[in-house]
Scaffold this motif. Structure first.
Motif, PDB file in Angstrom:
ATOM      1  N   ASN A   1       0.806  -1.223   0.000  1.00 17.03           N
ATOM      2  CA  ASN A   1       0.000   0.000   0.000  1.00 17.03           C
ATOM      3  C   ASN A   1       0.835   1.267   0.000  1.00 17.03           C
ATOM      4  N   SER A   2       2.079   1.176   0.393  1.00 19.04           N
ATOM      5  CA  SER A   2       2.937   2.352   0.478  1.00 19.04           C
ATOM      6  C   SER A   2       3.399   2.768  -0.912  1.00 19.04           C
ATOM      7  N   SER A   3       3.360   4.069  -1.194  1.00 21.22           N
ATOM      8  CA  SER A   3       3.806   4.554  -2.503  1.00 21.22           C
ATOM      9  C   SER A   3       5.304   4.848  -2.530  1.00 21.22           C
ATOM     10  N   VAL A   4       5.946   4.865  -1.359  1.00 19.41           N
ATOM     11  CA  VAL A   4       7.385   5.080  -1.276  1.00 19.41           C
ATOM     12  C   VAL A   4       7.967   3.973  -0.406  1.00 19.41           C
ATOM     13  N   LEU A   5       8.994   3.312  -0.917  1.00 21.23           N
ATOM     14  CA  LEU A   5       9.675   2.253  -0.188  1.00 21.23           C
ATOM     15  C   LEU A   5      11.170   2.497  -0.205  1.00 21.23           C
ATOM     16  N   ARG A   6      11.838   2.062   0.862  1.00 27.27           N
ATOM     17  CA  ARG A   6      13.293   2.071   0.911  1.00 27.27           C
ATOM     18  C   ARG A   6      13.728   0.655   1.258  1.00 27.27           C
ATOM     19  N   VAL A   7      14.618   0.103   0.469  1.00 27.62           N
ATOM     20  CA  VAL A   7      15.112  -1.251   0.692  1.00 27.62           C
ATOM     21  C   VAL A   7      16.593  -1.154   1.043  1.00 27.62           C
ATOM     22  N   ASP A   8      16.935  -1.615   2.249  1.00 23.99           N
ATOM     23  CA  ASP A   8      18.318  -1.579   2.718  1.00 23.99           C
ATOM     24  C   ASP A   8      18.839  -2.991   2.874  1.00 23.99           C
ATOM     25  N   GLN A   9      20.051  -3.189   2.404  1.00 22.60           N
ATOM     26  CA  GLN A   9      20.744  -4.451   2.626  1.00 22.60           C
ATOM     27  C   GLN A   9      21.789  -4.180   3.696  1.00 22.60           C
ATOM     28  N   PRO A  10      21.635  -4.791   4.873  1.00 28.62           N
ATOM     29  CA  PRO A  10      22.570  -4.505   5.968  1.00 28.62           C
ATOM     30  C   PRO A  10      23.998  -4.858   5.607  1.00 28.62           C
ATOM     31  N   ARG A  11      24.912  -4.081   6.131  1.00 32.45           N
ATOM     32  CA  ARG A  11      26.339  -4.322   5.946  1.00 32.45           C
ATOM     33  C   ARG A  11      26.811  -5.226   7.071  1.00 32.45           C
ATOM     34  N   GLY A  12      27.635  -6.183   6.753  1.00 31.55           N
ATOM     35  CA  GLY A  12      28.204  -7.033   7.792  1.00 31.55           C
ATOM     36  C   GLY A  12      28.072  -8.497   7.469  1.00 31.55           C
ATOM     37  N   ALA A  13      28.755  -9.300   8.234  1.00 38.27           N
ATOM     38  CA  ALA A  13      28.793 -10.738   8.000  1.00 38.27           C
ATOM     39  C   ALA A  13      27.501 -11.372   8.475  1.00 38.27           C
ATOM     40  N   PRO A  14      27.062 -12.484   7.871  1.00 40.65           N
ATOM     41  CA  PRO A  14      27.647 -13.032   6.655  1.00 40.65           C
ATOM     42  C   PRO A  14      26.977 -12.445   5.425  1.00 40.65           C
ATOM     43  N   ALA A  15      27.739 -11.703   4.646  1.00 45.39           N
ATOM     44  CA  ALA A  15      27.195 -11.108   3.431  1.00 45.39           C
ATOM     45  C   ALA A  15      26.944 -12.145   2.355  1.00 45.39           C
ATOM     46  N   ALA A  16      27.419 -13.353   2.565  1.00 46.06           N
ATOM     47  CA  ALA A  16      27.196 -14.424   1.603  1.00 46.06           C
ATOM     48  C   ALA A  16      25.789 -14.988   1.710  1.00 46.06           C
ATOM     49  N   ARG A  17      24.979 -14.428   2.603  1.00 45.26           N
ATOM     50  CA  ARG A  17      23.560 -14.782   2.692  1.00 45.26           C
ATOM     51  C   ARG A  17      22.778 -13.495   2.484  1.00 45.26           C
ATOM     52  N   SER A  18      21.940 -13.453   1.465  1.00 44.23           N
ATOM     53  CA  SER A  18      21.207 -12.236   1.120  1.00 44.23           C
ATOM     54  C   SER A  18      20.198 -11.894   2.205  1.00 44.23           C
ATOM     55  N   ARG A  19      20.235 -10.625   2.673  1.00 41.60           N
ATOM     56  CA  ARG A  19      19.302 -10.115   3.691  1.00 41.60           C
ATOM     57  C   ARG A  19      18.930  -8.686   3.353  1.00 41.60           C
ATOM     58  N   TYR A  20      17.684  -8.310   3.634  1.00 42.84           N
ATOM     59  CA  TYR A  20      17.185  -6.966   3.328  1.00 42.84           C
ATOM     60  C   TYR A  20      16.184  -6.531   4.391  1.00 42.84           C
ATOM     61  N   ARG A  21      15.995  -5.215   4.492  1.00 41.09           N
ATOM     62  CA  ARG A  21      14.928  -4.624   5.295  1.00 41.09           C
ATOM     63  C   ARG A  21      14.203  -3.631   4.395  1.00 41.09           C
ATOM     64  N   VAL A  22      12.869  -3.627   4.482  1.00 39.38           N
ATOM     65  CA  VAL A  22      12.053  -2.739   3.651  1.00 39.38           C
ATOM     66  C   VAL A  22      11.297  -1.779   4.557  1.00 39.38           C
ATOM     67  N   TYR A  23      11.435  -0.472   4.280  1.00 39.26           N
ATOM     68  CA  TYR A  23      10.813   0.583   5.067  1.00 39.26           C
ATOM     69  C   TYR A  23       9.880   1.404   4.182  1.00 39.26           C
ATOM     70  N   ASP A  24       8.913   2.082   4.811  1.00 47.54           N
ATOM     71  CA  ASP A  24       8.105   3.034   4.055  1.00 47.54           C
ATOM     72  C   ASP A  24       8.834   4.379   4.014  1.00 47.54           C
ATOM     73  N   GLY A  25       8.210   5.383   3.431  1.00 46.90           N
ATOM     74  CA  GLY A  25       8.832   6.697   3.285  1.00 46.90           C
ATOM     75  C   GLY A  25       9.125   7.400   4.595  1.00 46.90           C
ATOM     76  N   GLN A  26       8.445   7.003   5.688  1.00 46.10           N
ATOM     77  CA  GLN A  26       8.670   7.610   6.995  1.00 46.10           C
ATOM     78  C   GLN A  26       9.667   6.808   7.842  1.00 46.10           C
ATOM     79  N   GLY A  27      10.197   5.722   7.297  1.00 46.10           N
ATOM     80  CA  GLY A  27      11.180   4.925   8.019  1.00 46.10           C
ATOM     81  C   GLY A  27      10.606   3.810   8.875  1.00 46.10           C
ATOM     82  N   THR A  28       9.321   3.505   8.716  1.00 45.71           N
ATOM     83  CA  THR A  28       8.699   2.407   9.449  1.00 45.71           C
ATOM     84  C   THR A  28       9.038   1.084   8.776  1.00 45.71           C
TER      85      THR A  28
END
Length: 194
Positions: free
Chosen positions: A6-33
């Protein structure tokens, strides 16, 4: 359905740090939730070690997307460097992203019908999301995180701006696009720094 769709603005962050050989992400709305998390599961230590030691490969990766409360939403499955499927948590295909040529992708429904495309700029950092009629309906951008981070880690940041309401499966494919792009284009640089 969920705030992720439902959000019209998204931010997708891939955390820095080990183990980077396993894909991980966090998805936030435009307000950082925090709206969702996404990660590979069941990646053996041996596989993570090989990815880290020798860099990424064209091999598949499967990322499970859950909302902030842990409810499964999607599965994004990189089949190879040119194809990624987007599925329901139960395994039903929603659609796919297919690489046609450098930084250009078609967005397909479950039966392979064209629902849109992503047209990337010459650096592969900005992607205009177009519907099947060529209307610019959203924008996906890979944000700059600094020279060391860009070259030496898999930590990436994306933004998605959706300009108008989109019907499924186009909406779901646009939301999943940063994960798919990252898996196909950028997860090959698996030499992390912590």
């Amino acid at each position: 359905m969920t705030d992720l769709f439902n959000s019209s603005v998204l931010r997708v962050d891939q955390p820095r740090g080990a183990p980077a050989a396993r894909s991980r992400y966090r998805v936030y709305d435009g307000q950082g939730t925090l709206l969702a998390t996404a990660e590979e599961r069941d990646v053996s230590v041996l596989r993570q070690t090989v990815r880290t030691a020798f860099g990424g490969s064209d091999a598949g990766r499967t990322v499970h997307v859950e909302n902030a409360q842990g409810v499964p939403l999607l599965v994004v499955e990189k089949q190879n460097a040119r194809s990624t499927r987007v599925c329901t948590p139960e395994g039903g295909q929603i659609g796919a992203l297919q690489n046609k040529k450098l930084y250009e992708y078609t967005l397909l429904d479950a039966s392979g019908g064209l629902v849109g495309r992503l047209d990337g700029n010459r650096l592969g950092r900005k992607f205009a999301a177009l519907d099947a009629y060529g209307n610019h309906v959203a924008q996906v951008e890979k944000r700059w995180k600094g020279v060391a981070t860009e070259i030496l880690t898999t930590a990436d940041r994306y933004s998605v701006e959706i300009y108008q309401p989109l019907a499924d499966p186009l909406r779901v494919l646009v939301v999943a696009a940063p994960l798919a792009i990252d898996l196909m284009l950028y997860e090959g640089k698996d030499w992390p720094i912590g």
